[in-house]
Design a protein around this motif. Structure first.
Motif, PDB file in Angstrom:
ATOM      1  N   ALA A 107       1.094   4.000  10.181  1.00  0.00           N
ATOM      2  CA  ALA A 107       1.794   2.759  10.529  1.00  0.00           C
ATOM      3  C   ALA A 107       3.178   2.801   9.909  1.00  0.00           C
ATOM      4  CB  ALA A 107       1.022   1.539  10.035  1.00  0.00           C
ATOM      5  N   ASP A 108       4.180   2.401  10.687  1.00  0.00           N
ATOM      6  CA  ASP A 108       5.559   2.395  10.225  1.00  0.00           C
ATOM      7  C   ASP A 108       6.248   1.199  10.884  1.00  0.00           C
ATOM      8  OD1 ASP A 108       8.070   2.971   9.246  1.00  0.00           O
ATOM      9  OD2 ASP A 108       8.277   4.886  10.277  1.00  0.00           O
ATOM     10  N   SER A 109       6.569   0.194  10.084  1.00  0.00           N
ATOM     11  CA  SER A 109       7.188  -1.015  10.621  1.00  0.00           C
ATOM     12  C   SER A 109       8.357  -1.412   9.728  1.00  0.00           C
ATOM     13  CB  SER A 109       6.150  -2.144  10.666  1.00  0.00           C
ATOM     14  OG  SER A 109       5.924  -2.632   9.358  1.00  0.00           O
ATOM     15  N   PRO A 110       9.128  -2.408  10.144  1.00  0.00           N
ATOM     16  CA  PRO A 110      10.215  -2.873   9.273  1.00  0.00           C
ATOM     17  C   PRO A 110       9.707  -3.406   7.934  1.00  0.00           C
ATOM     18  CG  PRO A 110      10.531  -3.678  11.507  1.00  0.00           C
ATOM     19  CD  PRO A 110       9.166  -3.037  11.470  1.00  0.00           C
ATOM     20  N   ASP A 111       8.434  -3.812   7.878  1.00  0.00           N
ATOM     21  CA  ASP A 111       7.881  -4.341   6.629  1.00  0.00           C
ATOM     22  C   ASP A 111       7.364  -3.264   5.688  1.00  0.00           C
ATOM     23  OD1 ASP A 111       8.372  -6.952   7.449  1.00  0.00           O
ATOM     24  OD2 ASP A 111       6.435  -7.085   8.456  1.00  0.00           O
ATOM     25  N   GLY A 112       6.817  -2.177   6.245  1.00  0.00           N
ATOM     26  CA  GLY A 112       6.236  -1.165   5.381  1.00  0.00           C
ATOM     27  C   GLY A 112       5.688   0.039   6.113  1.00  0.00           C
ATOM     28  N   VAL A 113       4.983   0.859   5.345  1.00  0.00           N
ATOM     29  CA  VAL A 113       4.468   2.136   5.828  1.00  0.00           C
ATOM     30  C   VAL A 113       3.045   2.305   5.308  1.00  0.00           C
ATOM     31  CG1 VAL A 113       4.775   4.655   5.719  1.00  0.00           C
ATOM     32  CG2 VAL A 113       6.767   3.166   5.744  1.00  0.00           C
ATOM     33  N   GLU A 114       2.187   2.914   6.116  1.00  0.00           N
ATOM     34  CA  GLU A 114       0.843   3.269   5.672  1.00  0.00           C
ATOM     35  C   GLU A 114       0.628   4.753   5.945  1.00  0.00           C
ATOM     36  OE1 GLU A 114      -3.850   2.091   6.226  1.00  0.00           O
ATOM     37  OE2 GLU A 114      -2.290   0.749   6.994  1.00  0.00           O
ATOM     38  N   VAL A 115       0.126   5.434   4.928  1.00  0.00           N
ATOM     39  CA  VAL A 115      -0.117   6.870   5.005  1.00  0.00           C
ATOM     40  C   VAL A 115      -1.608   7.113   4.802  1.00  0.00           C
ATOM     41  CG1 VAL A 115       0.345   9.104   3.908  1.00  0.00           C
ATOM     42  CG2 VAL A 115       2.171   7.405   4.093  1.00  0.00           C
ATOM     43  N   ALA A 116      -2.228   7.872   5.700  1.00  0.00           N
ATOM     44  CA  ALA A 116      -3.636   8.248   5.549  1.00  0.00           C
ATOM     45  C   ALA A 116      -3.689   9.686   5.080  1.00  0.00           C
ATOM     46  CB  ALA A 116      -4.390   8.088   6.861  1.00  0.00           C
ATOM     47  N   ALA A 117      -4.415   9.921   4.006  1.00  0.00           N
ATOM     48  CA  ALA A 117      -4.526  11.271   3.441  1.00  0.00           C
ATOM     49  C   ALA A 117      -5.993  11.689   3.396  1.00  0.00           C
ATOM     50  CB  ALA A 117      -3.928  11.313   2.043  1.00  0.00           C
ATOM     51  N   ARG A 118      -6.234  12.906   3.846  1.00  0.00           N
ATOM     52  CA  ARG A 118      -7.580  13.484   3.815  1.00  0.00           C
ATOM     53  C   ARG A 118      -7.416  14.981   3.597  1.00  0.00           C
ATOM     54  NH1 ARG A 118     -12.721  12.235   5.488  1.00  0.00           N
ATOM     55  NH2 ARG A 118     -13.963  13.948   6.250  1.00  0.00           N
ATOM     56  N   ASP A 119      -8.031  15.485   2.555  1.00  0.00           N
ATOM     57  CA  ASP A 119      -7.932  16.901   2.234  1.00  0.00           C
ATOM     58  C   ASP A 119      -9.034  17.646   2.982  1.00  0.00           C
ATOM     59  OD1 ASP A 119      -7.818  19.440   1.148  1.00  0.00           O
ATOM     60  OD2 ASP A 119      -7.570  18.741  -0.907  1.00  0.00           O
ATOM     61  N   PRO A 120      -8.673  18.475   3.979  1.00  0.00           N
ATOM     62  CA  PRO A 120      -9.701  19.178   4.737  1.00  0.00           C
ATOM     63  C   PRO A 120     -10.520  20.147   3.879  1.00  0.00           C
ATOM     64  CG  PRO A 120      -7.507  19.960   5.347  1.00  0.00           C
ATOM     65  CD  PRO A 120      -7.325  18.802   4.418  1.00  0.00           C
ATOM     66  N   LYS A 121      -9.971  20.559   2.735  1.00  0.00           N
ATOM     67  CA  LYS A 121     -10.704  21.453   1.831  1.00  0.00           C
ATOM     68  C   LYS A 121     -11.696  20.687   0.959  1.00  0.00           C
ATOM     69  CE  LYS A 121      -6.896  24.710   1.551  1.00  0.00           C
ATOM     70  NZ  LYS A 121      -5.853  25.264   0.704  1.00  0.00           N
ATOM     71  N   ARG A 122     -11.519  19.358   0.883  1.00  0.00           N
ATOM     72  CA  ARG A 122     -12.400  18.528   0.058  1.00  0.00           C
ATOM     73  C   ARG A 122     -12.832  17.285   0.842  1.00  0.00           C
ATOM     74  NH1 ARG A 122      -8.172  20.019  -3.677  1.00  0.00           N
ATOM     75  NH2 ARG A 122      -8.978  21.537  -5.133  1.00  0.00           N
ATOM     76  N   PRO A 123     -13.621  17.470   1.899  1.00  0.00           N
ATOM     77  CA  PRO A 123     -14.024  16.317   2.718  1.00  0.00           C
ATOM     78  C   PRO A 123     -14.848  15.291   1.947  1.00  0.00           C
ATOM     79  CG  PRO A 123     -15.253  18.283   3.347  1.00  0.00           C
ATOM     80  CD  PRO A 123     -14.201  18.725   2.364  1.00  0.00           C
ATOM     81  N   GLU A 124     -15.443  15.700   0.832  1.00  0.00           N
ATOM     82  CA  GLU A 124     -16.245  14.762   0.035  1.00  0.00           C
ATOM     83  C   GLU A 124     -15.394  13.651  -0.579  1.00  0.00           C
ATOM     84  OE1 GLU A 124     -15.090  18.133  -2.813  1.00  0.00           O
ATOM     85  OE2 GLU A 124     -15.620  17.939  -0.710  1.00  0.00           O
ATOM     86  N   PHE A 125     -14.061  13.842  -0.638  1.00  0.00           N
ATOM     87  CA  PHE A 125     -13.173  12.810  -1.156  1.00  0.00           C
ATOM     88  C   PHE A 125     -12.983  11.673  -0.155  1.00  0.00           C
ATOM     89  CE2 PHE A 125     -10.629  15.911  -4.036  1.00  0.00           C
ATOM     90  CZ  PHE A 125     -11.708  16.007  -4.882  1.00  0.00           C
ATOM     91  N   GLY A 126     -13.288  11.919   1.106  1.00  0.00           N
ATOM     92  CA  GLY A 126     -13.073  10.905   2.129  1.00  0.00           C
ATOM     93  C   GLY A 126     -11.593  10.767   2.448  1.00  0.00           C
ATOM     94  N   THR A 127     -11.186   9.560   2.801  1.00  0.00           N
ATOM     95  CA  THR A 127      -9.804   9.284   3.208  1.00  0.00           C
ATOM     96  C   THR A 127      -9.197   8.233   2.295  1.00  0.00           C
ATOM     97  OG1 THR A 127     -10.377   9.750   5.508  1.00  0.00           O
ATOM     98  CG2 THR A 127      -8.347   8.541   5.134  1.00  0.00           C
ATOM     99  N   LEU A 128      -7.954   8.457   1.924  1.00  0.00           N
ATOM    100  CA  LEU A 128      -7.211   7.490   1.126  1.00  0.00           C
ATOM    101  C   LEU A 128      -6.039   7.011   1.977  1.00  0.00           C
ATOM    102  CD1 LEU A 128      -7.112   6.220  -1.742  1.00  0.00           C
ATOM    103  CD2 LEU A 128      -5.447   7.981  -2.326  1.00  0.00           C
ATOM    104  N   SER A 129      -6.001   5.721   2.290  1.00  0.00           N
ATOM    105  CA  SER A 129      -4.887   5.129   3.039  1.00  0.00           C
ATOM    106  C   SER A 129      -4.025   4.358   2.053  1.00  0.00           C
ATOM    107  CB  SER A 129      -5.405   4.192   4.131  1.00  0.00           C
ATOM    108  OG  SER A 129      -6.096   4.928   5.111  1.00  0.00           O
ATOM    109  N   ILE A 130      -2.789   4.800   1.884  1.00  0.00           N
ATOM    110  CA  ILE A 130      -1.875   4.233   0.898  1.00  0.00           C
ATOM    111  C   ILE A 130      -0.857   3.357   1.614  1.00  0.00           C
ATOM    112  CG2 ILE A 130      -0.319   4.769  -1.015  1.00  0.00           C
ATOM    113  CD1 ILE A 130      -1.533   7.656  -0.875  1.00  0.00           C
TER     114      ILE A 130
END
Length: 194
Positions: A115-138
């Protein structure tokens, strides 16, 4: 018709799209941060407390009422549950918080802007080498006073089992003094600081 469609697409595209490099600049520019936080867990419980972050690798989540602590000393991330006298530990670099704590944030291999808007940004991160970490959306909000113009607003962690935990930050202070902040803990399994 094609001309009208092109104008519509152009109007829908942000004039200055945020890149992962922009987000990395913001993270790298955050040398220290203090904030209040609320954390909503998968079980519906909401906890509040104070957060201190000193890059690289150091973080402290001090809960107001819960008898637990999450602390990173630069090498190890420790979750301390004083109620049951238990300590769980992981190398910081092998946890989802590594994204926020790395000395040299490299988001390109693991993250994408969702997501990228005039108000802010959201980044989804997922390490394919460590799927057990799940996803972190910042989540970041645009703020001229924040490093790179992006102020950290919080994140949502979705673990591999579908458990969801959301952290929201408020009263964020960049360049905060870390004097008196401990990135260690008292081990409930024995007496004395660790």
């Amino acid at each position: 018709m094609k001309h009208a469609l092109a104008l519509l697409l152009l109007a829908a595209t942000p004039a200055s799209a945020t890149s992962l490099a922009d987000v990395a600049v913001s993270l790298k520019g955050t040398t220290s941060l203090a904030a209040d936080f609320t954390q909503a867990g998968a079980d519906g419980r909401v906890l509040a407390g104070k957060l201190w972050l000193a890059r690289p690798g150091k973080v402290r989540f001090q809960y107001d009422t819960a008898k637990m602590l999450l602390v990173g000393n630069g090498r190890t991330l420790s979750f301390v549950d004083y109620e049951v006298r238990q300590v769980s530990q992981w190398p910081v670099r092998r946890t989802p918080l590594q994204i926020l704590l790395a000395a040299e944030p490299d988001l390109a291999p693991i993250a994408r802007i969702v997501a990228d808007s005039p108000d802010g940004v959201e980044v989804a991160a997922r390490d394919p080498k460590r799927p057990e970490f799940g996803t972190l959306s910042i989540r970041f909000v645009r703020s001229p006073g924040a490093p790179g113009g992006l102020a950290l607003a919080g994140w949502t962690a979705l673990d591999a089992q579908g458990g969801r935990s959301e952290v929201r930050l408020s009263n964020v202070r960049y360049g905060a003094s870390m004097a008196g902040v401990s990135f260690g803990f008292t081990d409930p399994r024995r007496d004395g600081p660790r």
